[in-house]
Motif scaffolding. Structure first.
Motif, PDB file in Angstrom:
ATOM      1  N   ALA A  52       0.807  -1.215   0.000  1.00  0.00           N
ATOM      2  CA  ALA A  52       0.000   0.000   0.000  1.00  0.00           C
ATOM      3  C   ALA A  52       0.841   1.267   0.000  1.00  0.00           C
ATOM      4  O   ALA A  52       0.298   2.380  -0.037  1.00  0.00           O
ATOM      5  CB  ALA A  52      -0.938   0.010   1.209  1.00  0.00           C
TER       6      ALA A  52
ATOM      7  N   ARG B  47       0.067   3.006  -5.965  1.00  0.00           N
ATOM      8  CA  ARG B  47       0.510   2.192  -4.832  1.00  0.00           C
ATOM      9  C   ARG B  47       1.341   1.041  -5.394  1.00  0.00           C
ATOM     10  O   ARG B  47       1.130   0.604  -6.536  1.00  0.00           O
ATOM     11  CB  ARG B  47      -0.693   1.616  -4.080  1.00  0.00           C
ATOM     12  CG  ARG B  47      -1.704   2.654  -3.604  1.00  0.00           C
ATOM     13  CD  ARG B  47      -1.335   3.235  -2.269  1.00  0.00           C
ATOM     14  NE  ARG B  47      -2.380   4.136  -1.765  1.00  0.00           N
ATOM     15  CZ  ARG B  47      -2.703   4.275  -0.497  1.00  0.00           C
ATOM     16  NH1 ARG B  47      -2.038   3.584   0.416  1.00  0.00           N
ATOM     17  NH2 ARG B  47      -3.637   5.103  -0.121  1.00  0.00           N
TER      18      ARG B  47
ATOM     19  N   ASP C  85      -0.284  -1.783  -7.291  1.00  0.00           N
ATOM     20  CA  ASP C  85      -0.779  -1.566  -8.652  1.00  0.00           C
ATOM     21  C   ASP C  85       0.126  -2.204  -9.696  1.00  0.00           C
ATOM     22  O   ASP C  85      -0.334  -2.526 -10.805  1.00  0.00           O
ATOM     23  CB  ASP C  85      -0.895  -0.063  -8.942  1.00  0.00           C
ATOM     24  CG  ASP C  85      -1.963   0.617  -8.104  1.00  0.00           C
ATOM     25  OD1 ASP C  85      -2.984  -0.034  -7.812  1.00  0.00           O
ATOM     26  OD2 ASP C  85      -1.776   1.791  -7.741  1.00  0.00           O
TER      27      ASP C  85
ATOM     28  N   SER D 144      -5.675   0.148   4.664  1.00  0.00           N
ATOM     29  CA  SER D 144      -5.567   1.045   3.514  1.00  0.00           C
ATOM     30  C   SER D 144      -5.410   0.258   2.218  1.00  0.00           C
ATOM     31  O   SER D 144      -5.893   0.683   1.158  1.00  0.00           O
ATOM     32  CB  SER D 144      -4.396   2.017   3.689  1.00  0.00           C
ATOM     33  OG  SER D 144      -3.156   1.326   3.752  1.00  0.00           O
TER      34      SER D 144
ATOM     35  N   ARG E 111      -8.856  -0.945   1.271  1.00  0.00           N
ATOM     36  CA  ARG E 111      -9.653   0.173   0.753  1.00  0.00           C
ATOM     37  C   ARG E 111      -9.246   0.516  -0.672  1.00  0.00           C
ATOM     38  O   ARG E 111     -10.091   0.748  -1.545  1.00  0.00           O
ATOM     39  CB  ARG E 111      -9.488   1.388   1.662  1.00  0.00           C
ATOM     40  CG  ARG E 111     -10.346   2.588   1.250  1.00  0.00           C
ATOM     41  CD  ARG E 111     -10.069   3.796   2.126  1.00  0.00           C
ATOM     42  NE  ARG E 111     -10.426   3.539   3.510  1.00  0.00           N
ATOM     43  CZ  ARG E 111      -9.572   3.595   4.536  1.00  0.00           C
ATOM     44  NH1 ARG E 111      -8.295   3.897   4.304  1.00  0.00           N
ATOM     45  NH2 ARG E 111      -9.973   3.374   5.754  1.00  0.00           N
ATOM     46  N   HIS E 112      -7.932   0.523  -0.920  1.00  0.00           N
ATOM     47  CA  HIS E 112      -7.442   0.858  -2.261  1.00  0.00           C
ATOM     48  C   HIS E 112      -7.913  -0.172  -3.290  1.00  0.00           C
ATOM     49  O   HIS E 112      -8.398   0.196  -4.373  1.00  0.00           O
ATOM     50  CB  HIS E 112      -5.915   0.922  -2.254  1.00  0.00           C
ATOM     51  CG  HIS E 112      -5.313   1.163  -3.604  1.00  0.00           C
ATOM     52  ND1 HIS E 112      -5.342   2.396  -4.217  1.00  0.00           N
ATOM     53  CD2 HIS E 112      -4.672   0.327  -4.469  1.00  0.00           C
ATOM     54  CE1 HIS E 112      -4.745   2.312  -5.406  1.00  0.00           C
ATOM     55  NE2 HIS E 112      -4.331   1.064  -5.572  1.00  0.00           N
TER      56      HIS E 112
ATOM     57  N   ASN F  60     -11.695   0.103  -4.005  1.00  0.00           N
ATOM     58  CA  ASN F  60     -12.073   1.281  -4.770  1.00  0.00           C
ATOM     59  C   ASN F  60     -11.484   1.314  -6.178  1.00  0.00           C
ATOM     60  O   ASN F  60     -11.835   2.185  -6.979  1.00  0.00           O
ATOM     61  CB  ASN F  60     -11.640   2.550  -4.028  1.00  0.00           C
ATOM     62  CG  ASN F  60     -12.427   2.783  -2.763  1.00  0.00           C
ATOM     63  OD1 ASN F  60     -13.587   2.407  -2.674  1.00  0.00           O
ATOM     64  ND2 ASN F  60     -11.805   3.393  -1.765  1.00  0.00           N
ATOM     65  N   THR F  61     -10.583   0.377  -6.481  1.00  0.00           N
ATOM     66  CA  THR F  61      -9.858   0.443  -7.751  1.00  0.00           C
ATOM     67  C   THR F  61     -10.228  -0.659  -8.723  1.00  0.00           C
ATOM     68  O   THR F  61     -10.520  -0.388  -9.892  1.00  0.00           O
ATOM     69  CB  THR F  61      -8.337   0.378  -7.492  1.00  0.00           C
ATOM     70  OG1 THR F  61      -7.955   1.405  -6.586  1.00  0.00           O
ATOM     71  CG2 THR F  61      -7.559   0.567  -8.802  1.00  0.00           C
TER      72      THR F  61
ATOM     73  N   THR G 175      -4.574   2.354 -11.428  1.00  0.00           N
ATOM     74  CA  THR G 175      -4.653   2.769 -10.031  1.00  0.00           C
ATOM     75  C   THR G 175      -6.052   3.308  -9.779  1.00  0.00           C
ATOM     76  O   THR G 175      -6.898   3.320 -10.687  1.00  0.00           O
ATOM     77  CB  THR G 175      -3.574   3.809  -9.692  1.00  0.00           C
ATOM     78  OG1 THR G 175      -3.509   3.966  -8.262  1.00  0.00           O
ATOM     79  CG2 THR G 175      -3.858   5.165 -10.331  1.00  0.00           C
ATOM     80  N   ARG G 176      -6.272   3.767  -8.578  1.00  0.00           N
ATOM     81  CA  ARG G 176      -7.606   4.255  -8.221  1.00  0.00           C
ATOM     82  C   ARG G 176      -7.959   5.499  -9.031  1.00  0.00           C
ATOM     83  O   ARG G 176      -7.187   6.465  -9.046  1.00  0.00           O
ATOM     84  CB  ARG G 176      -7.652   4.578  -6.728  1.00  0.00           C
ATOM     85  CG  ARG G 176      -8.983   5.144  -6.266  1.00  0.00           C
ATOM     86  CD  ARG G 176      -8.935   5.453  -4.789  1.00  0.00           C
ATOM     87  NE  ARG G 176     -10.150   6.111  -4.328  1.00  0.00           N
ATOM     88  CZ  ARG G 176     -10.344   6.529  -3.094  1.00  0.00           C
ATOM     89  NH1 ARG G 176      -9.391   6.350  -2.191  1.00  0.00           N
ATOM     90  NH2 ARG G 176     -11.474   7.111  -2.747  1.00  0.00           N
TER      91      ARG G 176
ATOM     92  N   ARG H 174      -9.499   8.988  -9.690  1.00  0.00           N
ATOM     93  CA  ARG H 174      -9.850  10.101  -8.810  1.00  0.00           C
ATOM     94  C   ARG H 174     -10.358  11.260  -9.644  1.00  0.00           C
ATOM     95  O   ARG H 174      -9.974  11.438 -10.793  1.00  0.00           O
ATOM     96  CB  ARG H 174      -8.630  10.549  -7.987  1.00  0.00           C
ATOM     97  CG  ARG H 174      -8.092   9.473  -7.055  1.00  0.00           C
ATOM     98  CD  ARG H 174      -6.814   9.928  -6.383  1.00  0.00           C
ATOM     99  NE  ARG H 174      -6.328   8.979  -5.397  1.00  0.00           N
ATOM    100  CZ  ARG H 174      -5.533   7.967  -5.666  1.00  0.00           C
ATOM    101  NH1 ARG H 174      -5.119   7.772  -6.918  1.00  0.00           N
ATOM    102  NH2 ARG H 174      -5.125   7.143  -4.723  1.00  0.00           N
TER     103      ARG H 174
ATOM    104  N   ASP I 219      -4.329  12.948   2.067  1.00  0.00           N
ATOM    105  CA  ASP I 219      -5.530  12.147   1.788  1.00  0.00           C
ATOM    106  C   ASP I 219      -6.747  13.020   1.547  1.00  0.00           C
ATOM    107  O   ASP I 219      -7.707  12.582   0.903  1.00  0.00           O
ATOM    108  CB  ASP I 219      -5.804  11.189   2.959  1.00  0.00           C
ATOM    109  CG  ASP I 219      -4.771  10.075   3.042  1.00  0.00           C
ATOM    110  OD1 ASP I 219      -4.412   9.527   1.987  1.00  0.00           O
ATOM    111  OD2 ASP I 219      -4.324   9.765   4.155  1.00  0.00           O
TER     112      ASP I 219
END
Length: 432
Positions: free
Chosen positions: A30, A38, A41, A65, A68-69, A72-73, A294-295, A297, A352
């Protein structure tokens, strides 16, 4: 080779003590890299581009974390059968121990592997930076009728003393394995003829040793059998040497000659990131139109107000003030940098969340710096972790490489790099 014929296991590693304090509040996979990604990835993207979409991530330390990553990804089409799932260490009626090593982590999840329909298991590390088409490794595995295949990188003699080195036969079958050979006799015993490497299309030069990359491909049934009958905790030190010594098992080498970096220490992590800012960067996150995932955004573009930037990576949502000079540095997501700041050879990971006007006003009332880097500060050869607060007029200079310093909660020095940990507060005028 269809996608469902391979199950991918990505090892999250142990406590990550060599990457401390970056791993104080997160697992190794992470840890943020290149401002917006991250480490996890990298192996996941390599799997996706190789047509492999069944992935499990094995972890046990600070996995929140990371979980979570990933959640969400990585969302796959429900009709394709793809997934990325976390397998955190857990107590069961049969086993109440933490993962004791890489092999033990897989052993504790053997029931899952037994139920998988896949023929092969690909085992990867979660803290390496590289690109690889795993289908080429799978093809070689089938062509040589091997039960196990290991990816190997040619290295020189100095690097060989810090790696697991393999001795091979002319057909690429692994004949012997030595962990970190130090003596001349040991090095000579695992030296590979440069002509063999040249025959594989690899420019050998002074790289006469084949080092394990920690990337393993097993026949699923063979892996299950090995882990059931062997009381070893690590692949590199236990499972593979045992498989190599078994005359009924063929272990094959898969030579790889691309960029590969093991992100195992603060020094290696810092160097890998700063190298990304070079014009001739050894790793490209968008090479051949294959962007590392990656996530996603949704942030505004970064703002640069009269600053001078030389060979830098700037992630979304950053704001860089007037008169600031950045050289060979990475600016992460939402990073706020004041005016007349100088940052060289450093990685500022960002934040964050955006503090906003209300948060900034509260900081003023409580007498603490804003998240980011304050006006008139100078930062050299440093890593500023997420949500850290570096005040005005702070001086962070390059440190001796052999020096280790612990100022708990404030900063640490590892491999000559000053690391300001997550949520740390560096008061105005501090000199390090």
């Amino acid at each position: 080779m269809t996608r469902n014929n391979v199950t991918c296991l990505i090892l999250g590693g142990g406590r990550g003590t060599r990457l401390f304090p970056l791993t104080a509040l997160r697992s190794k996979p992470a840890v943020p890299i290149a401002g917006k990604y991250r480490l996890i990835d990298i192996p996941i993207s390599n799997c996706i581009y190789s047509g492999l979409n069944r992935m499990y991530v094995l972890t046990q330390f600070n996995s929140l974390s990371l979980h979570r990553h990933i959640t969400n990804t990585y969302k796959f089409d429900g009709f394709g059968g793809g997934f990325v799932e976390i397998l955190a260490a857990q107590q069961t009626m049969e086993n109440q121990e933490w993962y004791q090593g890489t092999a033990d982590a897989v052993r504790q999840n053997l029931d899952l592997l037994k139920d998988e329909l896949s023929d092969l298991v690909l085992i990867l590390s979660g803290d390496q930076l590289y690109r690889m088409n795993f289908q080429e490794m799978i093809r070689l595995h089938h062509e040589t009728k091997s039960v196990a295949t290991i990816a190997a990188l040619p290295v020189d003699e100095q690097e060989a003393t810090a790696c697991g080195i393999m001795q091979i036969q002319p057909d690429g079958q692994v004949h012997n394995f030595l962990e970190k050979p130090k003596t001349r006799d040991a090095l000579d015993s695992v030296r590979t003829d440069p002509k063999w490497l040249e025959g594989q299309g690899i420019r050998a030069g002074n790289r006469s040793y084949l080092a394990s990359m920690g990337i393993y491909l097993f026949n699923r049934e063979v892996l299950v059998d090995l882990l059931n009958r062997m009381d070893v905790d690590d692949f590199g030190k236990g499972v593979f040497p045992a498989a190599i010594a078994d005359p009924d098992m063929r272990v094959q080498i898969y030579p790889f000659d691309g960029y590969w970096e093991d992100i195992g220490t603060i020094g290696a992590f810092h160097k890998a990131n700063i190298d990304l800012t070079r014009v001739d960067a050894p790793f490209d996150f968008a090479a051949d139109n294959k962007t590392i995932f990656t996530r996603p955004r949704f942030m505004a573009p970064s703002k640069v107000n009269g600053a001078t930037l030389t060979r830098c990576l700037i992630a979304d949502g950053a704001a860089i003030g007037k008169g600031t000079v950045l050289e060979h540095s990475i600016v992460g997501l939402r990073t706020q940098i004041g005016e007349n700041v100088t940052i060289r050879n450093s990685y500022v990971m960002g934040a964050d969340v955006f503090e906003g006007q209300r948060g900034i006003q509260k900081n003023q009332e409580e007498g603490r710096p804003n998240i980011g880097v304050g006006d008139d500060s100078i930062i050299e050869d440093a890593i500023i972790d997420k949500n850290a607060r570096v005040g005005r007029g702070v001086r962070i200079r390059k440190q001796p490489r052999d020096q280790e310093v612990d100022r708990e909660g404030l900063y640490y020095v590892r491999d000559g790099i000053v690391v300001v940990p997550k949520f740390a507060v560096i008061p105005d005028g501090t000199e390090i």
